[in-house]
Motif scaffolding. Structure first.
Motif, PDB file in Angstrom:
ATOM      1  N   GLU A  90      14.679   9.063 -25.701  1.00 41.47           N
ATOM      2  CA  GLU A  90      15.770   9.275 -25.322  1.00 41.47           C
ATOM      3  C   GLU A  90      15.645  10.962 -24.468  1.00 41.47           C
ATOM      4  O   GLU A  90      16.497  10.555 -22.497  1.00 41.47           O
ATOM      5  N   VAL A  91      15.422  12.014 -25.562  1.00 40.98           N
ATOM      6  CA  VAL A  91      15.881  13.536 -24.506  1.00 40.98           C
ATOM      7  C   VAL A  91      13.920  13.416 -23.441  1.00 40.98           C
ATOM      8  O   VAL A  91      14.593  14.066 -22.588  1.00 40.98           O
ATOM      9  N   VAL A  92      13.553  13.208 -23.983  1.00 40.51           N
ATOM     10  CA  VAL A  92      12.258  13.250 -23.018  1.00 40.51           C
ATOM     11  C   VAL A  92      12.382  12.261 -21.788  1.00 40.51           C
ATOM     12  O   VAL A  92      12.861  12.880 -20.212  1.00 40.51           O
ATOM     13  N   ASP A  93      13.200  11.602 -21.414  1.00 41.83           N
ATOM     14  CA  ASP A  93      13.626  10.212 -20.538  1.00 41.83           C
ATOM     15  C   ASP A  93      14.453  10.642 -19.989  1.00 41.83           C
ATOM     16  O   ASP A  93      14.899  11.360 -18.680  1.00 41.83           O
ATOM     17  N   GLN A  94      15.358  11.448 -20.498  1.00 41.05           N
ATOM     18  CA  GLN A  94      17.315  12.452 -19.829  1.00 41.05           C
ATOM     19  C   GLN A  94      16.938  13.260 -18.698  1.00 41.05           C
ATOM     20  O   GLN A  94      17.366  13.484 -18.184  1.00 41.05           O
ATOM     21  N   ASN A  95      16.165  13.877 -19.362  1.00 39.74           N
ATOM     22  CA  ASN A  95      15.595  15.504 -19.404  1.00 39.74           C
ATOM     23  C   ASN A  95      14.328  15.290 -17.911  1.00 39.74           C
ATOM     24  O   ASN A  95      14.088  16.680 -17.565  1.00 39.74           O
ATOM     25  N   GLY A  96      14.228  13.745 -17.997  1.00 39.78           N
ATOM     26  CA  GLY A  96      13.059  13.940 -16.321  1.00 39.78           C
ATOM     27  C   GLY A  96      11.281  13.762 -16.775  1.00 39.78           C
ATOM     28  O   GLY A  96      10.393  14.301 -15.553  1.00 39.78           O
ATOM     29  N   GLY A  97      11.770  13.953 -18.223  1.00 43.49           N
ATOM     30  CA  GLY A  97       9.848  14.058 -18.760  1.00 43.49           C
ATOM     31  C   GLY A  97       8.749  12.963 -17.447  1.00 43.49           C
ATOM     32  O   GLY A  97       7.896  13.050 -17.927  1.00 43.49           O
ATOM     33  N   PHE A  98       9.457  11.951 -17.669  1.00 45.37           N
ATOM     34  CA  PHE A  98       8.489  10.353 -17.468  1.00 45.37           C
ATOM     35  C   PHE A  98       8.464  10.728 -15.743  1.00 45.37           C
ATOM     36  O   PHE A  98       7.278  10.093 -15.300  1.00 45.37           O
ATOM     37  N   ASN A  99       8.877  12.190 -15.078  1.00 42.26           N
ATOM     38  CA  ASN A  99       9.116  11.812 -13.517  1.00 42.26           C
ATOM     39  C   ASN A  99       7.664  11.626 -13.122  1.00 42.26           C
ATOM     40  O   ASN A  99       7.633  11.519 -12.307  1.00 42.26           O
ATOM     41  N   PHE A 100       7.022  12.597 -13.519  1.00 40.62           N
ATOM     42  CA  PHE A 100       5.533  13.766 -13.202  1.00 40.62           C
ATOM     43  C   PHE A 100       5.219  12.154 -12.552  1.00 40.62           C
ATOM     44  O   PHE A 100       3.161  12.671 -12.646  1.00 40.62           O
ATOM     45  N   VAL A 101       5.117  11.266 -13.572  1.00 39.83           N
ATOM     46  CA  VAL A 101       3.661  10.131 -13.947  1.00 39.83           C
ATOM     47  C   VAL A 101       3.810   9.134 -12.220  1.00 39.83           C
ATOM     48  O   VAL A 101       3.535   8.332 -12.697  1.00 39.83           O
ATOM     49  N   ARG A 102       5.130   9.386 -12.561  1.00 36.43           N
ATOM     50  CA  ARG A 102       5.189   8.332 -10.403  1.00 36.43           C
ATOM     51  C   ARG A 102       4.322   8.903  -9.880  1.00 36.43           C
ATOM     52  O   ARG A 102       3.384   8.260  -9.297  1.00 36.43           O
ATOM     53  N   GLY A 103       4.458  10.217  -9.404  1.00 35.69           N
ATOM     54  CA  GLY A 103       2.966  11.178  -8.812  1.00 35.69           C
ATOM     55  C   GLY A 103       1.687   9.815  -9.226  1.00 35.69           C
ATOM     56  O   GLY A 103       0.599   9.904  -8.636  1.00 35.69           O
ATOM     57  N   VAL A 104       0.974   9.929 -10.211  1.00 33.76           N
ATOM     58  CA  VAL A 104      -0.212   9.162 -11.007  1.00 33.76           C
ATOM     59  C   VAL A 104      -0.534   8.202 -10.981  1.00 33.76           C
ATOM     60  O   VAL A 104      -0.951   7.527  -9.989  1.00 33.76           O
ATOM     61  N   MET A 105       1.238   7.444 -10.270  1.00 32.30           N
ATOM     62  CA  MET A 105       1.010   6.181 -10.148  1.00 32.30           C
ATOM     63  C   MET A 105       0.718   5.782  -8.125  1.00 32.30           C
ATOM     64  O   MET A 105       0.577   4.308  -8.242  1.00 32.30           O
ATOM     65  N   THR A 236       7.569  22.423 -14.386  1.00 29.39           N
ATOM     66  CA  THR A 236       7.300  22.854 -15.935  1.00 29.39           C
ATOM     67  C   THR A 236       7.787  22.815 -17.586  1.00 29.39           C
ATOM     68  O   THR A 236       7.161  22.228 -18.005  1.00 29.39           O
ATOM     69  N   GLN A 237       9.400  23.019 -17.356  1.00 25.49           N
ATOM     70  CA  GLN A 237       9.793  22.592 -18.432  1.00 25.49           C
ATOM     71  C   GLN A 237      10.040  20.590 -18.638  1.00 25.49           C
ATOM     72  O   GLN A 237       9.607  20.455 -19.638  1.00 25.49           O
ATOM     73  N   ARG A 238      10.152  20.446 -17.577  1.00 25.74           N
ATOM     74  CA  ARG A 238      10.059  18.937 -17.884  1.00 25.74           C
ATOM     75  C   ARG A 238       8.506  18.424 -18.447  1.00 25.74           C
ATOM     76  O   ARG A 238       8.462  17.195 -19.346  1.00 25.74           O
ATOM     77  N   LYS A 239       7.357  18.526 -18.139  1.00 26.36           N
ATOM     78  CA  LYS A 239       6.539  18.623 -18.271  1.00 26.36           C
ATOM     79  C   LYS A 239       6.106  19.458 -20.071  1.00 26.36           C
ATOM     80  O   LYS A 239       6.031  18.330 -20.353  1.00 26.36           O
ATOM     81  N   ILE A 240       6.849  19.984 -20.016  1.00 28.11           N
ATOM     82  CA  ILE A 240       6.500  20.757 -21.311  1.00 28.11           C
ATOM     83  C   ILE A 240       8.070  19.571 -22.879  1.00 28.11           C
ATOM     84  O   ILE A 240       7.449  19.166 -23.889  1.00 28.11           O
ATOM     85  N   ILE A 241       8.939  19.284 -22.557  1.00 31.31           N
ATOM     86  CA  ILE A 241       9.206  18.309 -22.985  1.00 31.31           C
ATOM     87  C   ILE A 241       9.152  16.858 -22.867  1.00 31.31           C
ATOM     88  O   ILE A 241       8.493  16.275 -23.876  1.00 31.31           O
ATOM     89  N   PHE A 242       8.005  16.743 -21.806  1.00 29.89           N
ATOM     90  CA  PHE A 242       7.077  14.976 -22.103  1.00 29.89           C
ATOM     91  C   PHE A 242       5.804  15.283 -23.184  1.00 29.89           C
ATOM     92  O   PHE A 242       6.178  14.482 -23.221  1.00 29.89           O
ATOM     93  N   PHE A 243       5.127  16.513 -23.113  1.00 28.90           N
ATOM     94  CA  PHE A 243       4.162  16.692 -23.705  1.00 28.90           C
ATOM     95  C   PHE A 243       4.296  16.907 -25.870  1.00 28.90           C
ATOM     96  O   PHE A 243       4.202  16.530 -26.200  1.00 28.90           O
ATOM     97  N   LEU A 244       5.848  17.648 -25.545  1.00 25.72           N
ATOM     98  CA  LEU A 244       5.984  17.890 -27.223  1.00 25.72           C
ATOM     99  C   LEU A 244       7.176  16.571 -27.362  1.00 25.72           C
ATOM    100  O   LEU A 244       6.561  16.244 -28.682  1.00 25.72           O
ATOM    101  N   GLY A 245       7.001  15.662 -26.553  1.00 29.86           N
ATOM    102  CA  GLY A 245       8.087  14.360 -27.132  1.00 29.86           C
ATOM    103  C   GLY A 245       6.863  13.970 -27.627  1.00 29.86           C
ATOM    104  O   GLY A 245       6.424  12.414 -28.515  1.00 29.86           O
TER     105      GLY A 245
END
Length: 450
Positions: A90-105, A236-245
């Protein structure tokens, strides 16, 4: 004794029935599970000496308390793990941690996107739960695929890939988490032996479904990154949250192997680290109070407590059946009927899991069969590995057979009939292909591990 045992079994079956027809009764299955839990143990207390011979008076009361606390302690390890994992996601999702995945797709080819979605869903669900993975992938699809008809094909594959990916990971599905917590499977064992069958169960339906997609994708009205700027954190902060989570979730099995502490301790460690980092990020924002809504302390209210209470109720109700010896007797009967063929027993369980919830099915199996020192019922034995695969992947056969299917059904307005007509046979082929693959590996490639 027989009448009391029968009464407990009848109460459990009635409760199970109401859980299965939740969509008809509109009564939340968590409420039913809690009532079932209390009713079963209340009946048990009418004559506890029947099941706990050799005790009387205060000694009997103490023994009953000890038995219940033992089962509750075992159940709680799963519940705390789930609560921690749900909060992290929930923390990763709500703080935009998954958003950069869209670019990969992003791609123009429909078939190329199908394969990218399949593999991303498969591997993401091995780390996250399949429910969350399905939600994330559907949100991405809505940004990339304009045609609803095409999106139905992608959504169907998301369901199958999410369930297949969750089956080979100790943290990828509630049932594998239960088996891992119980000690019936190990991290290395389930990944080594179930990864290839699960991969086959994802590739086969993707190969079939790709022929229903032709040409290139229509341009969407919404740019892929259009909602990035509303987020509080930088890229950068969103990616940090993604990789930490996500990285933290992957670290949990390693933490368990190093410290030998229960898995829920590792998940709470990851949550504590992620919570601390996000607090530091928010402290530097100095924004208005409404921008603080996505702090962990506020996101805790988003955790689905009804799901947690459902697990509590169903696992404790199953524990009562284990305590009175019903599950052990049922396990022996299944072995006799199938002539000890674990492929038949687990295969049937997988098909049943597409109709009813797989959590009580797996909980029941753990109560039916004790862990043995060697053989098929040993840790990482054939039975437990097949159970992890079948209970997870079998839920894809019907759209209501898994949490992933139910949530995608709601998000994309997929009807039960459409899925049954166009996808169920593909999911069944996928399911059987994985079992066949496992049999080939166990019989011809690595027969010494049997």
């Amino acid at each position: 004794m027989a009448s009391l045992t029968l009464a407990i079994v009848i109460v459990f079956c009635i409760g199970y029935l109401f859980i299965a027809i939740e969509s008809v009764t509109k009564v939340n299955k968590a409420a039913v599970a809690l009532l079932m839990f209390v009713a079963c143990w209340t009946l048990f207390m009418l004559d506890p000496n029947t099941y706990l011979p050799g005790f009387s008076g205060q000694a009997l009361v103490n023994e009953v308390s000890s038995v219940i606390e033992k089962h509750l302690g075992s159940t709680s390890t799963t519940l705390f793990f789930l609560m921690g994992a749900m909060t992290i996601v929930e923390v990763v999702d709500q703080n935009g941690g998954f958003n950069f995945v869209r670019g990969v797709m992003k791609t123009k080819s429909k078939r190329s996107l199908l394969w990218r979605i399949a593999f991303m869903t498969f591997f993401l669900s091995a780390v996250l739960d399949n429910l969350t993975t399905s939600i994330v992938m559907i949100m991405i699809l809505r940004k990339l695929v304009k045609s609803h008809e095409d999106r139905l094909i992608y959504a169907a594959l998301v369901i199958i890939a999410a369930n297949a990916g969750g089956a080979f990971s100790p943290i990828g599905d509630v049932t594998t988490i239960m088996l891992w917590n119980k000690g019936t499977i190990t991290t290395a064992g389930v990944i080594e032996e179930i990864f290839v069958p699960s991969l086959v169960a994802m590739i086969v339906p993707a190969f079939i479904l790709q022929y229903q997609l032709k040409g290139e994708l229509e341009p969407t009205d919404v740019h892929v990154t259009s909602d990035y700027q509303v987020l509080d954190f930088s890229s950068t902060q969103r990616k940090i949250i993604f990789f930490l989570g996500v990285g933290g979730l992957m670290f949990v099995p390693i933490f368990k192997s190093i410290t030998h502490l229960p898995p829920f301790v590792g998940i709470l460690l990851v949550l504590g680290v992620l919570w601390t980092v996000t607090e530091v990020f928010y402290r530097r924002l100095h924004r208005k109070k409404d921008s603080m809504a996505k702090r962990v302390s506020n996101l805790l209210s988003n955790i689905d407590m009804s799901t947690i209470l459902f697990f509590l109720g169903i696992l404790m109700a199953v524990a009562s059946l284990e305590q009175i010896g019903v599950l052990e007797g049922l396990g022996k009967w299944l072995n006799d009927v199938s002539n000890g063929n674990h492929y038949i027993v687990t295969g049937i369980i997988g098909v049943i899991s597409s109709i009813v919830d797989n959590v009580p099915l797996v909980a029941g199996c753990m109560g039916m069969y004790p862990i043995e020192a060697a053989g098929d019922m040993a840790v990482d034995g054939i039975f437990w590995q097949l159970l992890a695969y079948c209970a997870g992947v079998g839920g894809s056969i019907l759209i209501v057979g898994s949490a992933a299917g139910v949530v995608v059904m709601g998000l994309e307005k997929i009807t039960f009939g459409w899925y049954l007509k166009h996808v169920s046979w593909i999911a069944l082929v996928s399911y059987l292909s994985g079992i066949l693959c496992y049999w080939v590996i166990r019989t011809f490639i690595f027969p010494t591990v049997i």
